[in-house]
Design a protein around this motif. Structure first.
Motif, short mmCIF file in Angstrom:
data_model
loop_
_atom_site.label_atom_id
_atom_site.label_comp_id
_atom_site.label_asym_id
_atom_site.label_seq_id
_atom_site.Cartn_x
_atom_site.Cartn_y
_atom_site.Cartn_z
N VAL A 88 -44.42 -23.38 105.94
CA VAL A 88 -45.58 -24.35 105.52
C VAL A 88 -46.81 -24.27 106.02
N LEU A 89 -46.63 -23.95 107.17
CA LEU A 89 -48.05 -23.61 108.06
C LEU A 89 -48.93 -22.38 107.37
N ASP A 90 -47.93 -21.38 107.32
CA ASP A 90 -48.58 -20.07 106.73
C ASP A 90 -49.24 -20.29 105.51
N ARG A 111 -52.31 -22.17 105.86
CA ARG A 111 -53.51 -21.28 106.62
C ARG A 111 -53.95 -20.43 105.32
N ASP A 112 -53.04 -19.76 104.49
CA ASP A 112 -53.60 -18.78 103.54
C ASP A 112 -54.33 -19.49 102.26
N GLN A 113 -53.97 -20.60 102.06
CA GLN A 113 -54.75 -21.48 101.21
C GLN A 113 -56.14 -21.74 101.52
N LEU A 114 -56.21 -22.46 102.69
CA LEU A 114 -57.63 -22.86 103.22
C LEU A 114 -58.33 -21.82 103.99
N ALA A 118 -50.00 -21.32 112.69
CA ALA A 118 -50.38 -20.10 111.81
C ALA A 118 -51.98 -20.06 112.09
N GLU A 119 -52.35 -18.91 112.55
CA GLU A 119 -53.79 -18.79 113.09
C GLU A 119 -54.36 -17.82 112.27
N ILE A 120 -55.69 -18.20 111.61
CA ILE A 120 -56.34 -17.23 110.93
C ILE A 120 -57.41 -16.26 111.82
#
Length: 272
Positions: A110-112, A115-118, A138-140
């Protein structure tokens, strides 16, 4: 008004317990002392001498040297210059909990997704000993000088997830938390006034989210919402963090709050 007495560090807390339990035949004092020495190493003190470890733990230098000798033989510390530093093997002590914790396992996808969405870093945290403990992330990209990862701890009073979690506590417990824990002025924006923080927590509870704007670190904004289980109990918080230069506080709420709430609802259906 006198300032509250600072809480002892984790190293000194363990050492104090070891001293207090010295007469208990079932208590392993040597194990407690070794854990106190390990607890003295922090991200701000990577290499420590025996004298510094003795001062930090409150143990004698002889006891510290025995602990260091044992920990070095076991591969948990190594001599470095005039002091000692932790070895990677020490990560295994906490890895088993973090990887086996069902909440962290459930939350990571869910965190991933958030992260990918925002296109922003997303984290999951809980309160542990009145500190915010990161259990999944989940780090960008790195936007903070503070290195964050599962197992990291931050003050609860000036973090978005910490405030979400504190806001659920009864007012008496909030006041007790603020009485016990000194609050550092980490940036010019950091709120350290107890009554003002109580007002902020009341608003967080009413609104259902917390926005912290450059109170933990200059240039960092974060937004958090609570995560509840299927019976409505608070179990954790989820947040996103972004650079203040990239997005205004109002835009962050507008853009990220729906995604965070959707993620919290998704987790609610999965957390027992």
């Amino acid at each position: 008004m006198s300032l509250p007495k600072p809480e002892p560090s984790e190293a000194k807390r363990i050492a104090l317990v070891a001293t207090a339990q010295a007469g208990d035949p079932s208590f392993m004092t040597s194990l407690a002392r070794g854990l106190a020495v390990l607890g003295a190493f922090t991200s701000h003190s990577r290499v420590l001498t025996g004298a510094e470890l003795a001062r930090e733990t409150g143990l004698s230098r002889a006891a510290v040297q025995r602990c260091l000798h044992t920990l070095e033989l076991l591969g948990y510390v190594a001599a470095e210059g005039r002091g000692y530093a932790l070895r990677p093997r020490v990560l295994g002590l906490g890895h088993a909990y973090l990887t086996s914790a069902s909440l962290a396992r459930i939350a990571q996808p869910v965190l991933d997704e958030v992260r990918d969405q925002l296109k922003e870093s997303c984290s999951l945290g809980v309160l542990d000993d009145d500190e915010l403990l990161y259990v999944a992330r989940a780090e960008i990209s790195r936007i903070m000088s503070i290195s964050l990862h599962p197992g990291s701890r931050l003050p609860a009073y000036c973090t978005s997830m910490g405030r979400v979690l504190l806001a659920e506590r009864p007012l008496a417990e909030q006041r007790e938390y603020l009485r016990k824990h000194p609050r550092a002025q980490l940036t010019e924006r950091t709120c350290i006034d107890a009554e003002r923080l109580l007002d902020i927590l009341a608003k967080v509870r009413k609104d259902g989210f917390s926005l912290v704007d450059q109170e933990l670190e200059p240039g960092l904004r974060s937004l958090a919402v609570p995560i509840r289980n299927q019976v409505g109990e608070l179990v954790a918080a989820i947040n996103v963090g972004t650079q203040a230069a990239r997005i205004s506080a109002r835009q962050l709420v507008s853009v990220a709050l729906p995604s965070l709430r959707a993620a919290a609802e998704k987790l609610r259906l999965q957390v027992p």
